[in-house]
Design an enzyme around this catalytic site. Sequence first.
Site, short mmCIF file in Angstrom:
data_model
loop_
_atom_site.label_atom_id
_atom_site.label_comp_id
_atom_site.label_asym_id
_atom_site.label_seq_id
_atom_site.Cartn_x
_atom_site.Cartn_y
_atom_site.Cartn_z
CB THR A 159 17.36 11.97 -14.04
OG1 THR A 159 17.68 13.75 -13.88
CG2 THR A 159 15.99 12.12 -13.52
CD GLU B 195 12.46 11.72 -14.96
OE1 GLU B 195 12.98 10.28 -15.00
OE2 GLU B 195 13.04 12.41 -15.37
CE LYS C 208 14.22 14.94 -35.41
NZ LYS C 208 15.60 14.89 -34.60
CD1 TRP D 189 11.81 11.43 -38.36
CD2 TRP D 189 11.18 10.59 -36.33
NE1 TRP D 189 11.39 12.38 -37.65
CE2 TRP D 189 11.23 11.90 -36.45
CE3 TRP D 189 11.02 9.85 -34.95
CZ2 TRP D 189 10.24 12.78 -35.35
CZ3 TRP D 189 10.49 10.38 -33.89
CH2 TRP D 189 10.10 11.88 -34.13
P1 ADP Z 1 18.54 8.89 -16.89
O1 ADP Z 1 17.25 9.43 -17.11
O2 ADP Z 1 19.05 9.51 -15.69
O3 ADP Z 1 19.69 8.54 -17.74
P2 ADP Z 1 16.73 6.66 -16.41
O4 ADP Z 1 17.10 5.28 -15.70
O5 ADP Z 1 15.58 7.53 -15.91
O6 ADP Z 1 18.17 7.69 -16.28
O7 ADP Z 1 16.77 6.37 -18.01
C1 ADP Z 1 15.37 6.24 -18.55
C2 ADP Z 1 15.70 6.24 -20.21
O8 ADP Z 1 16.30 5.05 -20.31
C3 ADP Z 1 13.95 6.13 -20.69
O9 ADP Z 1 13.52 7.32 -21.02
C4 ADP Z 1 14.75 5.34 -21.99
O10 ADP Z 1 15.07 6.03 -22.96
C5 ADP Z 1 15.84 4.62 -21.41
N1 ADP Z 1 15.32 3.17 -21.39
C6 ADP Z 1 15.07 2.66 -20.09
N2 ADP Z 1 14.72 1.18 -20.23
C7 ADP Z 1 14.76 1.09 -21.75
C8 ADP Z 1 14.56 -0.03 -22.57
N3 ADP Z 1 13.93 -1.14 -22.00
N4 ADP Z 1 14.70 -0.02 -23.91
C9 ADP Z 1 15.06 1.38 -24.35
N5 ADP Z 1 15.22 2.26 -23.76
C10 ADP Z 1 15.06 2.18 -22.39
#
Ligand code: ADP
Length: 540
Positions: free
Chosen positions: A185, A330, A438, A443
């Site tokens: 990640t 993940e 917040k 929120w």
């Molecule tokens: P990293 O965690 O390494 O930055 P990831 O690709 O695993 O990269 O990121 C995942 C995160 O990206 C998710 O937990 C979410 O917060 C965000 N994310 C992914 N797809 C979407 C989506 N369609 N809309 C909003 N947030 C998203």
Amino acid sequence: MQGQMMNRPLLISGLMEFAERIYPNNEIVTRRVEGDIHRYNYADAAKRCRKLANALARLGVSSGDRIGTLAWNTHRHYELYMGVSGMGAIVHTVNPRLFPEQILYIINHAEDRVLFVDLTFIALLEPMAEQLTSLEGIVVMTDRAHMPDSSIKGLICYEELLDAESDQYEWPVFSEETAASLCYTSGTTGNPKGVLYSHRSTVLHAQASCQAGALNISLDTTVLPVVPMFHVCAWGSPYAATLTGAKMVFPGPHMDGASLHELIDAEQVTLALGVPTIWMGLLAYMDEIGKTLESVESVVVGGAAAPMSLIQQFEEKHGIFLIHAWGMTETSPLGTVNSNSRVMKSMPLAERYQLQAKQGRPIYGVSIKIVDDEGIELARDGVAFGRLLITGPWIADSYFREDHSENFIDGWFDTGDVATISPDGYMQIVDRRKDVIKSGGEWISSIELENVALGHPGVAETCVIGVAHAKWDERPILLVVKKPGETVSEGDMIDYLTGKVAKWWLPDAVVFVDELPHTATGKLLKMTLRDQYQSYLLGR
Ligand code: ADP
């Protein structure tokens, strides 16, 4: 009583063997790092994967060894996906956009034995080569004519490595739970964490993602993964394409609007996958040249929320359906997908866009739920929001060589996202838990504010963060990058937002900036911005 069915393991080599036998002539097209177009088919690819497996064996690679890649989306990277995993080793895709210290950390942490690197990244590698202590060899993914002059001694040429080998190789059969690939990640807090996919998880994820209710990949699809192969395996699309025999088009390092348009048009791409910023670039270019994307039927958008303006532009200017998807490293990554349906087609457009802005429904295989801070499940009523948990056969159950047991609760993975789930199963991300604002106990979703603000025609990019406030603890401020040549004022932005979001959501300040910082996976680096603007509203 046990069923009496064969227990054949689900292996990545099986995908390749299938495509070679059933769809030998279907094409894989690459805009190479060297600049030209490379074209071959699944039968050619399979032969080269076997040569690669022989070459890896000759280099002393065996089952469980990690093989790093620092590479763009190309046919050679695809060969590594298939060849390395196929022989029982683990393909470790390193994200070249990470900071050099993180790249160094990741390669050493994974103890990669061999690293395959594109020409583009030799300069990045040179200063750290001495410190990459586990590496026994570095292979440059090019031919002899393009081999670089480098301070790194003993660089191996990819094409020569393959040329020296036979294309005969018997793929080994082993447990489907064997590790196949490794992806870290981006680690916005602390060190990057490794997610170790198995053959089983990869094949099941690929099968699930082809479904009509998911990405709808079939023999008739021409797939363009713009999302990098170093970012959650290009969302698994190379595996999914292989099992259907779909034509694959790899853009190499060329992801600007003009290059993408040329490739899409020349190869008649029908399905393209990428993060929102890539598509904003392409759409801006299409506006500039006054043309439409003729062949594309759908684009898959994930990694960050798809803004309503993007959904609308694709539909109204290009007749393209935007498939909004959500997932993370993940989760392999597909968790939820917002696919087209008969119901959607019959909706008035404005209503359909609202629905498309949600991140979609879980695909068969995964389950999701939302819980409060005590872990109590919340209602699926589209209103209650809480921590989003997920479980399924392609969801990580731990990290590679790291203990983060706090993220794994009773067989569920805590995503770090906050979401709602509607009675008909649609999940909507409210925010990342650490980004939610917040304000006086209520929120505010930074994502939603950003997306509404992005609809302003003079605006190129937006970012909303919560900063300290004397009375309300935290209040939102809006950072805006204007489109070139546009004049937009703070008052214009507030006027634009008024009526589109709740009154108490309106940002306390609008700050115009030249650019916004991003993580290695293209997400806004809100942590840095929060630090920078923490005191912005105090004393005002
Ligand atoms: P990293 O965690 O390494 O930055 P990831 O690709 O695993 O990269 O990121 C995942 C995160 O990206 C998710 O937990 C979410 O917060 C965000 N994310 C992914 N797809 C979407 C989506 N369609 N809309 C909003 N947030 C998203």
